[in-house]
Design an enzyme around this catalytic site. Structure first.
Site, PDB file in Angstrom:
ATOM      1  N   HIS A 241      49.950  32.551  30.240  1.00  0.00           N
ATOM      2  CA  HIS A 241      50.081  33.375  29.035  1.00  0.00           C
ATOM      3  C   HIS A 241      51.556  33.635  28.719  1.00  0.00           C
ATOM      4  O   HIS A 241      51.969  33.572  27.552  1.00  0.00           O
ATOM      5  CB  HIS A 241      49.342  34.694  29.198  1.00  0.00           C
ATOM      6  CG  HIS A 241      47.878  34.530  29.445  1.00  0.00           C
ATOM      7  ND1 HIS A 241      47.059  35.569  29.847  1.00  0.00           N
ATOM      8  CD2 HIS A 241      47.073  33.437  29.357  1.00  0.00           C
ATOM      9  CE1 HIS A 241      45.829  35.125  29.997  1.00  0.00           C
ATOM     10  NE2 HIS A 241      45.813  33.839  29.699  1.00  0.00           N
ATOM     11  N   HIS A 425      41.923  24.806  32.369  1.00  0.00           N
ATOM     12  CA  HIS A 425      43.267  24.514  32.864  1.00  0.00           C
ATOM     13  C   HIS A 425      43.351  23.134  33.528  1.00  0.00           C
ATOM     14  O   HIS A 425      44.371  22.460  33.426  1.00  0.00           O
ATOM     15  CB  HIS A 425      43.703  25.593  33.861  1.00  0.00           C
ATOM     16  CG  HIS A 425      43.996  26.911  33.208  1.00  0.00           C
ATOM     17  ND1 HIS A 425      45.086  27.117  32.395  1.00  0.00           N
ATOM     18  CD2 HIS A 425      43.327  28.085  33.247  1.00  0.00           C
ATOM     19  CE1 HIS A 425      45.080  28.367  31.965  1.00  0.00           C
ATOM     20  NE2 HIS A 425      44.037  28.971  32.467  1.00  0.00           N
TER      21      HIS A 425
END
Length: 444
Positions: A241, A425
């Site tokens: 993030h 991911h």
């Protein structure tokens, strides 16, 4: 059902006891009602319930206290909690303590019967299709032997950029559950994104520092859960993030002082955006190099039924993301182009999400800390149970956020369109490795 295995209703409201017991008996169940926790507890020496329907607010020992005692004594016993006054936080606490389900009063009798049948005949609810569980590794082919000319590294007209001043942010580690913090500081041109651990060791914010990066094999096991960087001795976890915000603000050079995990305030990137806006950025006297996608390539089979992630030529940068998961998510698509939309307003506020079952399992395995509960959209039985959504399509927006952060590991902004379907991911990391090895075939 065996007469020795009743459904036990524990509620201090006689009308609820008689009504629920009546409909259960009409359906052929053996139901027994109790007005308080202690009278029920005393009967456990002589009976073995098939199911307990337990009110939270009880005189004397309340329902949550009884739930814990029951779960310790009979861990496999299904328990449905009931309440007309408990909020979402109480419901989450009940589920975390061992309840198998939760019902709000006034009770819908059809819902009661459905939940009773489900509890009595329950199979282990495999919710891993909603998101990749924290224990999963994805095996993905990241072929290094790509034809030449797939990606080209070029100087752009955009100057490199760093921060004007230091930034400090404190929070809770998503995986550790411990208090942690970061300090972001300016760096000179061409320094890149650099993490520095508390003992002074440095870790590049680059694909070659990825925990699952391999110099020797073309088929890798990538983590599906989060992005972890290592240097052989130290690691920094959950960097995605922060990296997404750094990339979207065009910051090419920054020092990030951190422990072993980047703080995760609410599961989104909003706080990182606010801090960088406050500190400001400044341009540097060096051009930003850019990875230009010249030919289409990627990982996975390019159809809606399978996970895939592809890069293709495009005059700019764009992400087309699609997810299709069980309710409450469903099919969601999102097209993000930073030249036409606002990352800070449309993508950064979107939070991480997971099912209660996945989080509970991961916590039991010691994979995550308590920080998960306050930094995720938590889903159970097809509903969001702990918060209000910031966007109706917050789930797909968060997938875009994760992808932007992972793509930044390349070390260069990308000129091209990224097509993503149901990715996590693991696929993000594999595509970045793909691009990295393509660039190695095109030396400067």
């Amino acid at each position: 059902m065996d007469a020795m295995n009743p459904i036990c209703i524990v509620d201090d409201q006689p009308l609820i006891c008689s009504t629920v017991a009546g409909i259960l008996k009409d359906e052929g169940y053996h139901a027994v009602a109790f007005s308080d926790a202690e009278s029920f507890w005393q009967q456990l020496d002589t009976m073995e319930p098939a199911l307990v329907m337990l009110d939270i607010w009880l005189p004397g020992t309340d329902g949550l206290q009884l739930l814990k005692r029951l779960h310790d004594r009979l861990p496999e016993l299904p328990i449905i909690m009931m309440s007309g006054h408990a909020g979402i936080e109480t419901a989450v606490t009940a589920l975390k303590t061992g309840a198998s389900d939760f019902m709000e009063k006034p009770l819908d009798l059809d819902v009661v019967l459905d939940k009773v049948k489900s509890a009595l005949n329950r199979q282990s609810h495999e919710s891993s299709d909603i998101v990749s569980p924290d224990t999963r590794l994805e095996i993905i082919k990241a072929d290094r032997l790509l034809p030449p000319g797939m990606v080209e590294l070029v100087d752009s007209a955009t100057p490199q950029r760093t921060l004007k001043e230091n930034i400090v942010l404190n929070g809770i580690g998503l995986l550790s559950g411990r208090k942690t913090g970061i300090i972001l500081s300016p760096l000179e041109a061409d320094a890149g994104v650099v993490f520095q651990t508390l003992d002074g060791q440095t870790i590049r914010g680059h694909i070659t520092s990825l925990k699952d990066f391999s110099q020797t094999v073309s088929t890798n096991a990538f983590s599906a859960n989060s992005t972890t960087l290592v240097n052989g001795r130290q690691q920094v976890r959950t960097v995605e993030h922060l990296l997404a915000v750094i990339a979207m603000y065009g910051i090419t050079n920054v020092l990030i002082k951190v422990g072993d995990e980047v703080p995760n305030v609410d599961g989104s990137a909003k706080d990182f955006c606010d801090l960088i806006k406050q500190a400001g950025t400044e341009e540097q006297a060096a051009p930003t190099r850019m990875a230009v996608i010249r030919r289409t390539f990627g990982v996975g089979n390019r159809n809606k039924a399978e996970k895939h992630l592809y890069a293709e030529p495009f005059n700019g940068f764009e992400i087309s993301m699609r997810v299709d998961y069980p309710l409450p998510i469903g099919e969601q698509t999102y097209l993000f182009n930073p030249e036409r939309g606002s990352f800070a307003e449309e993508i950064a506020p979107a939070r991480s999400f997971n099912t209660f079952e996945n989080i509970e399992m991961a916590q039991k395995l010691g994979k995550v800390g308590a920080g998960y509960l306050n930094s995720h959209i938590i889903m159970h039985e097809g509903k969001v149970i702990n918060t209000e959504l910031r966007f109706v399509d917050e789930f797909v927006r968060h997938k875009v956020l994760d992808l932007i952060g992972d793509l930044s590991l390349l070390g260069y902004p990308i000129r091209g369109r990224i097509i993503a379907n149901m990715t996590s991911h693991g696929f993000n990391h594999a595509l970045v490795e793909h691009i990295y090895w393509a660039l190695q075939g095109n030396p400067e």
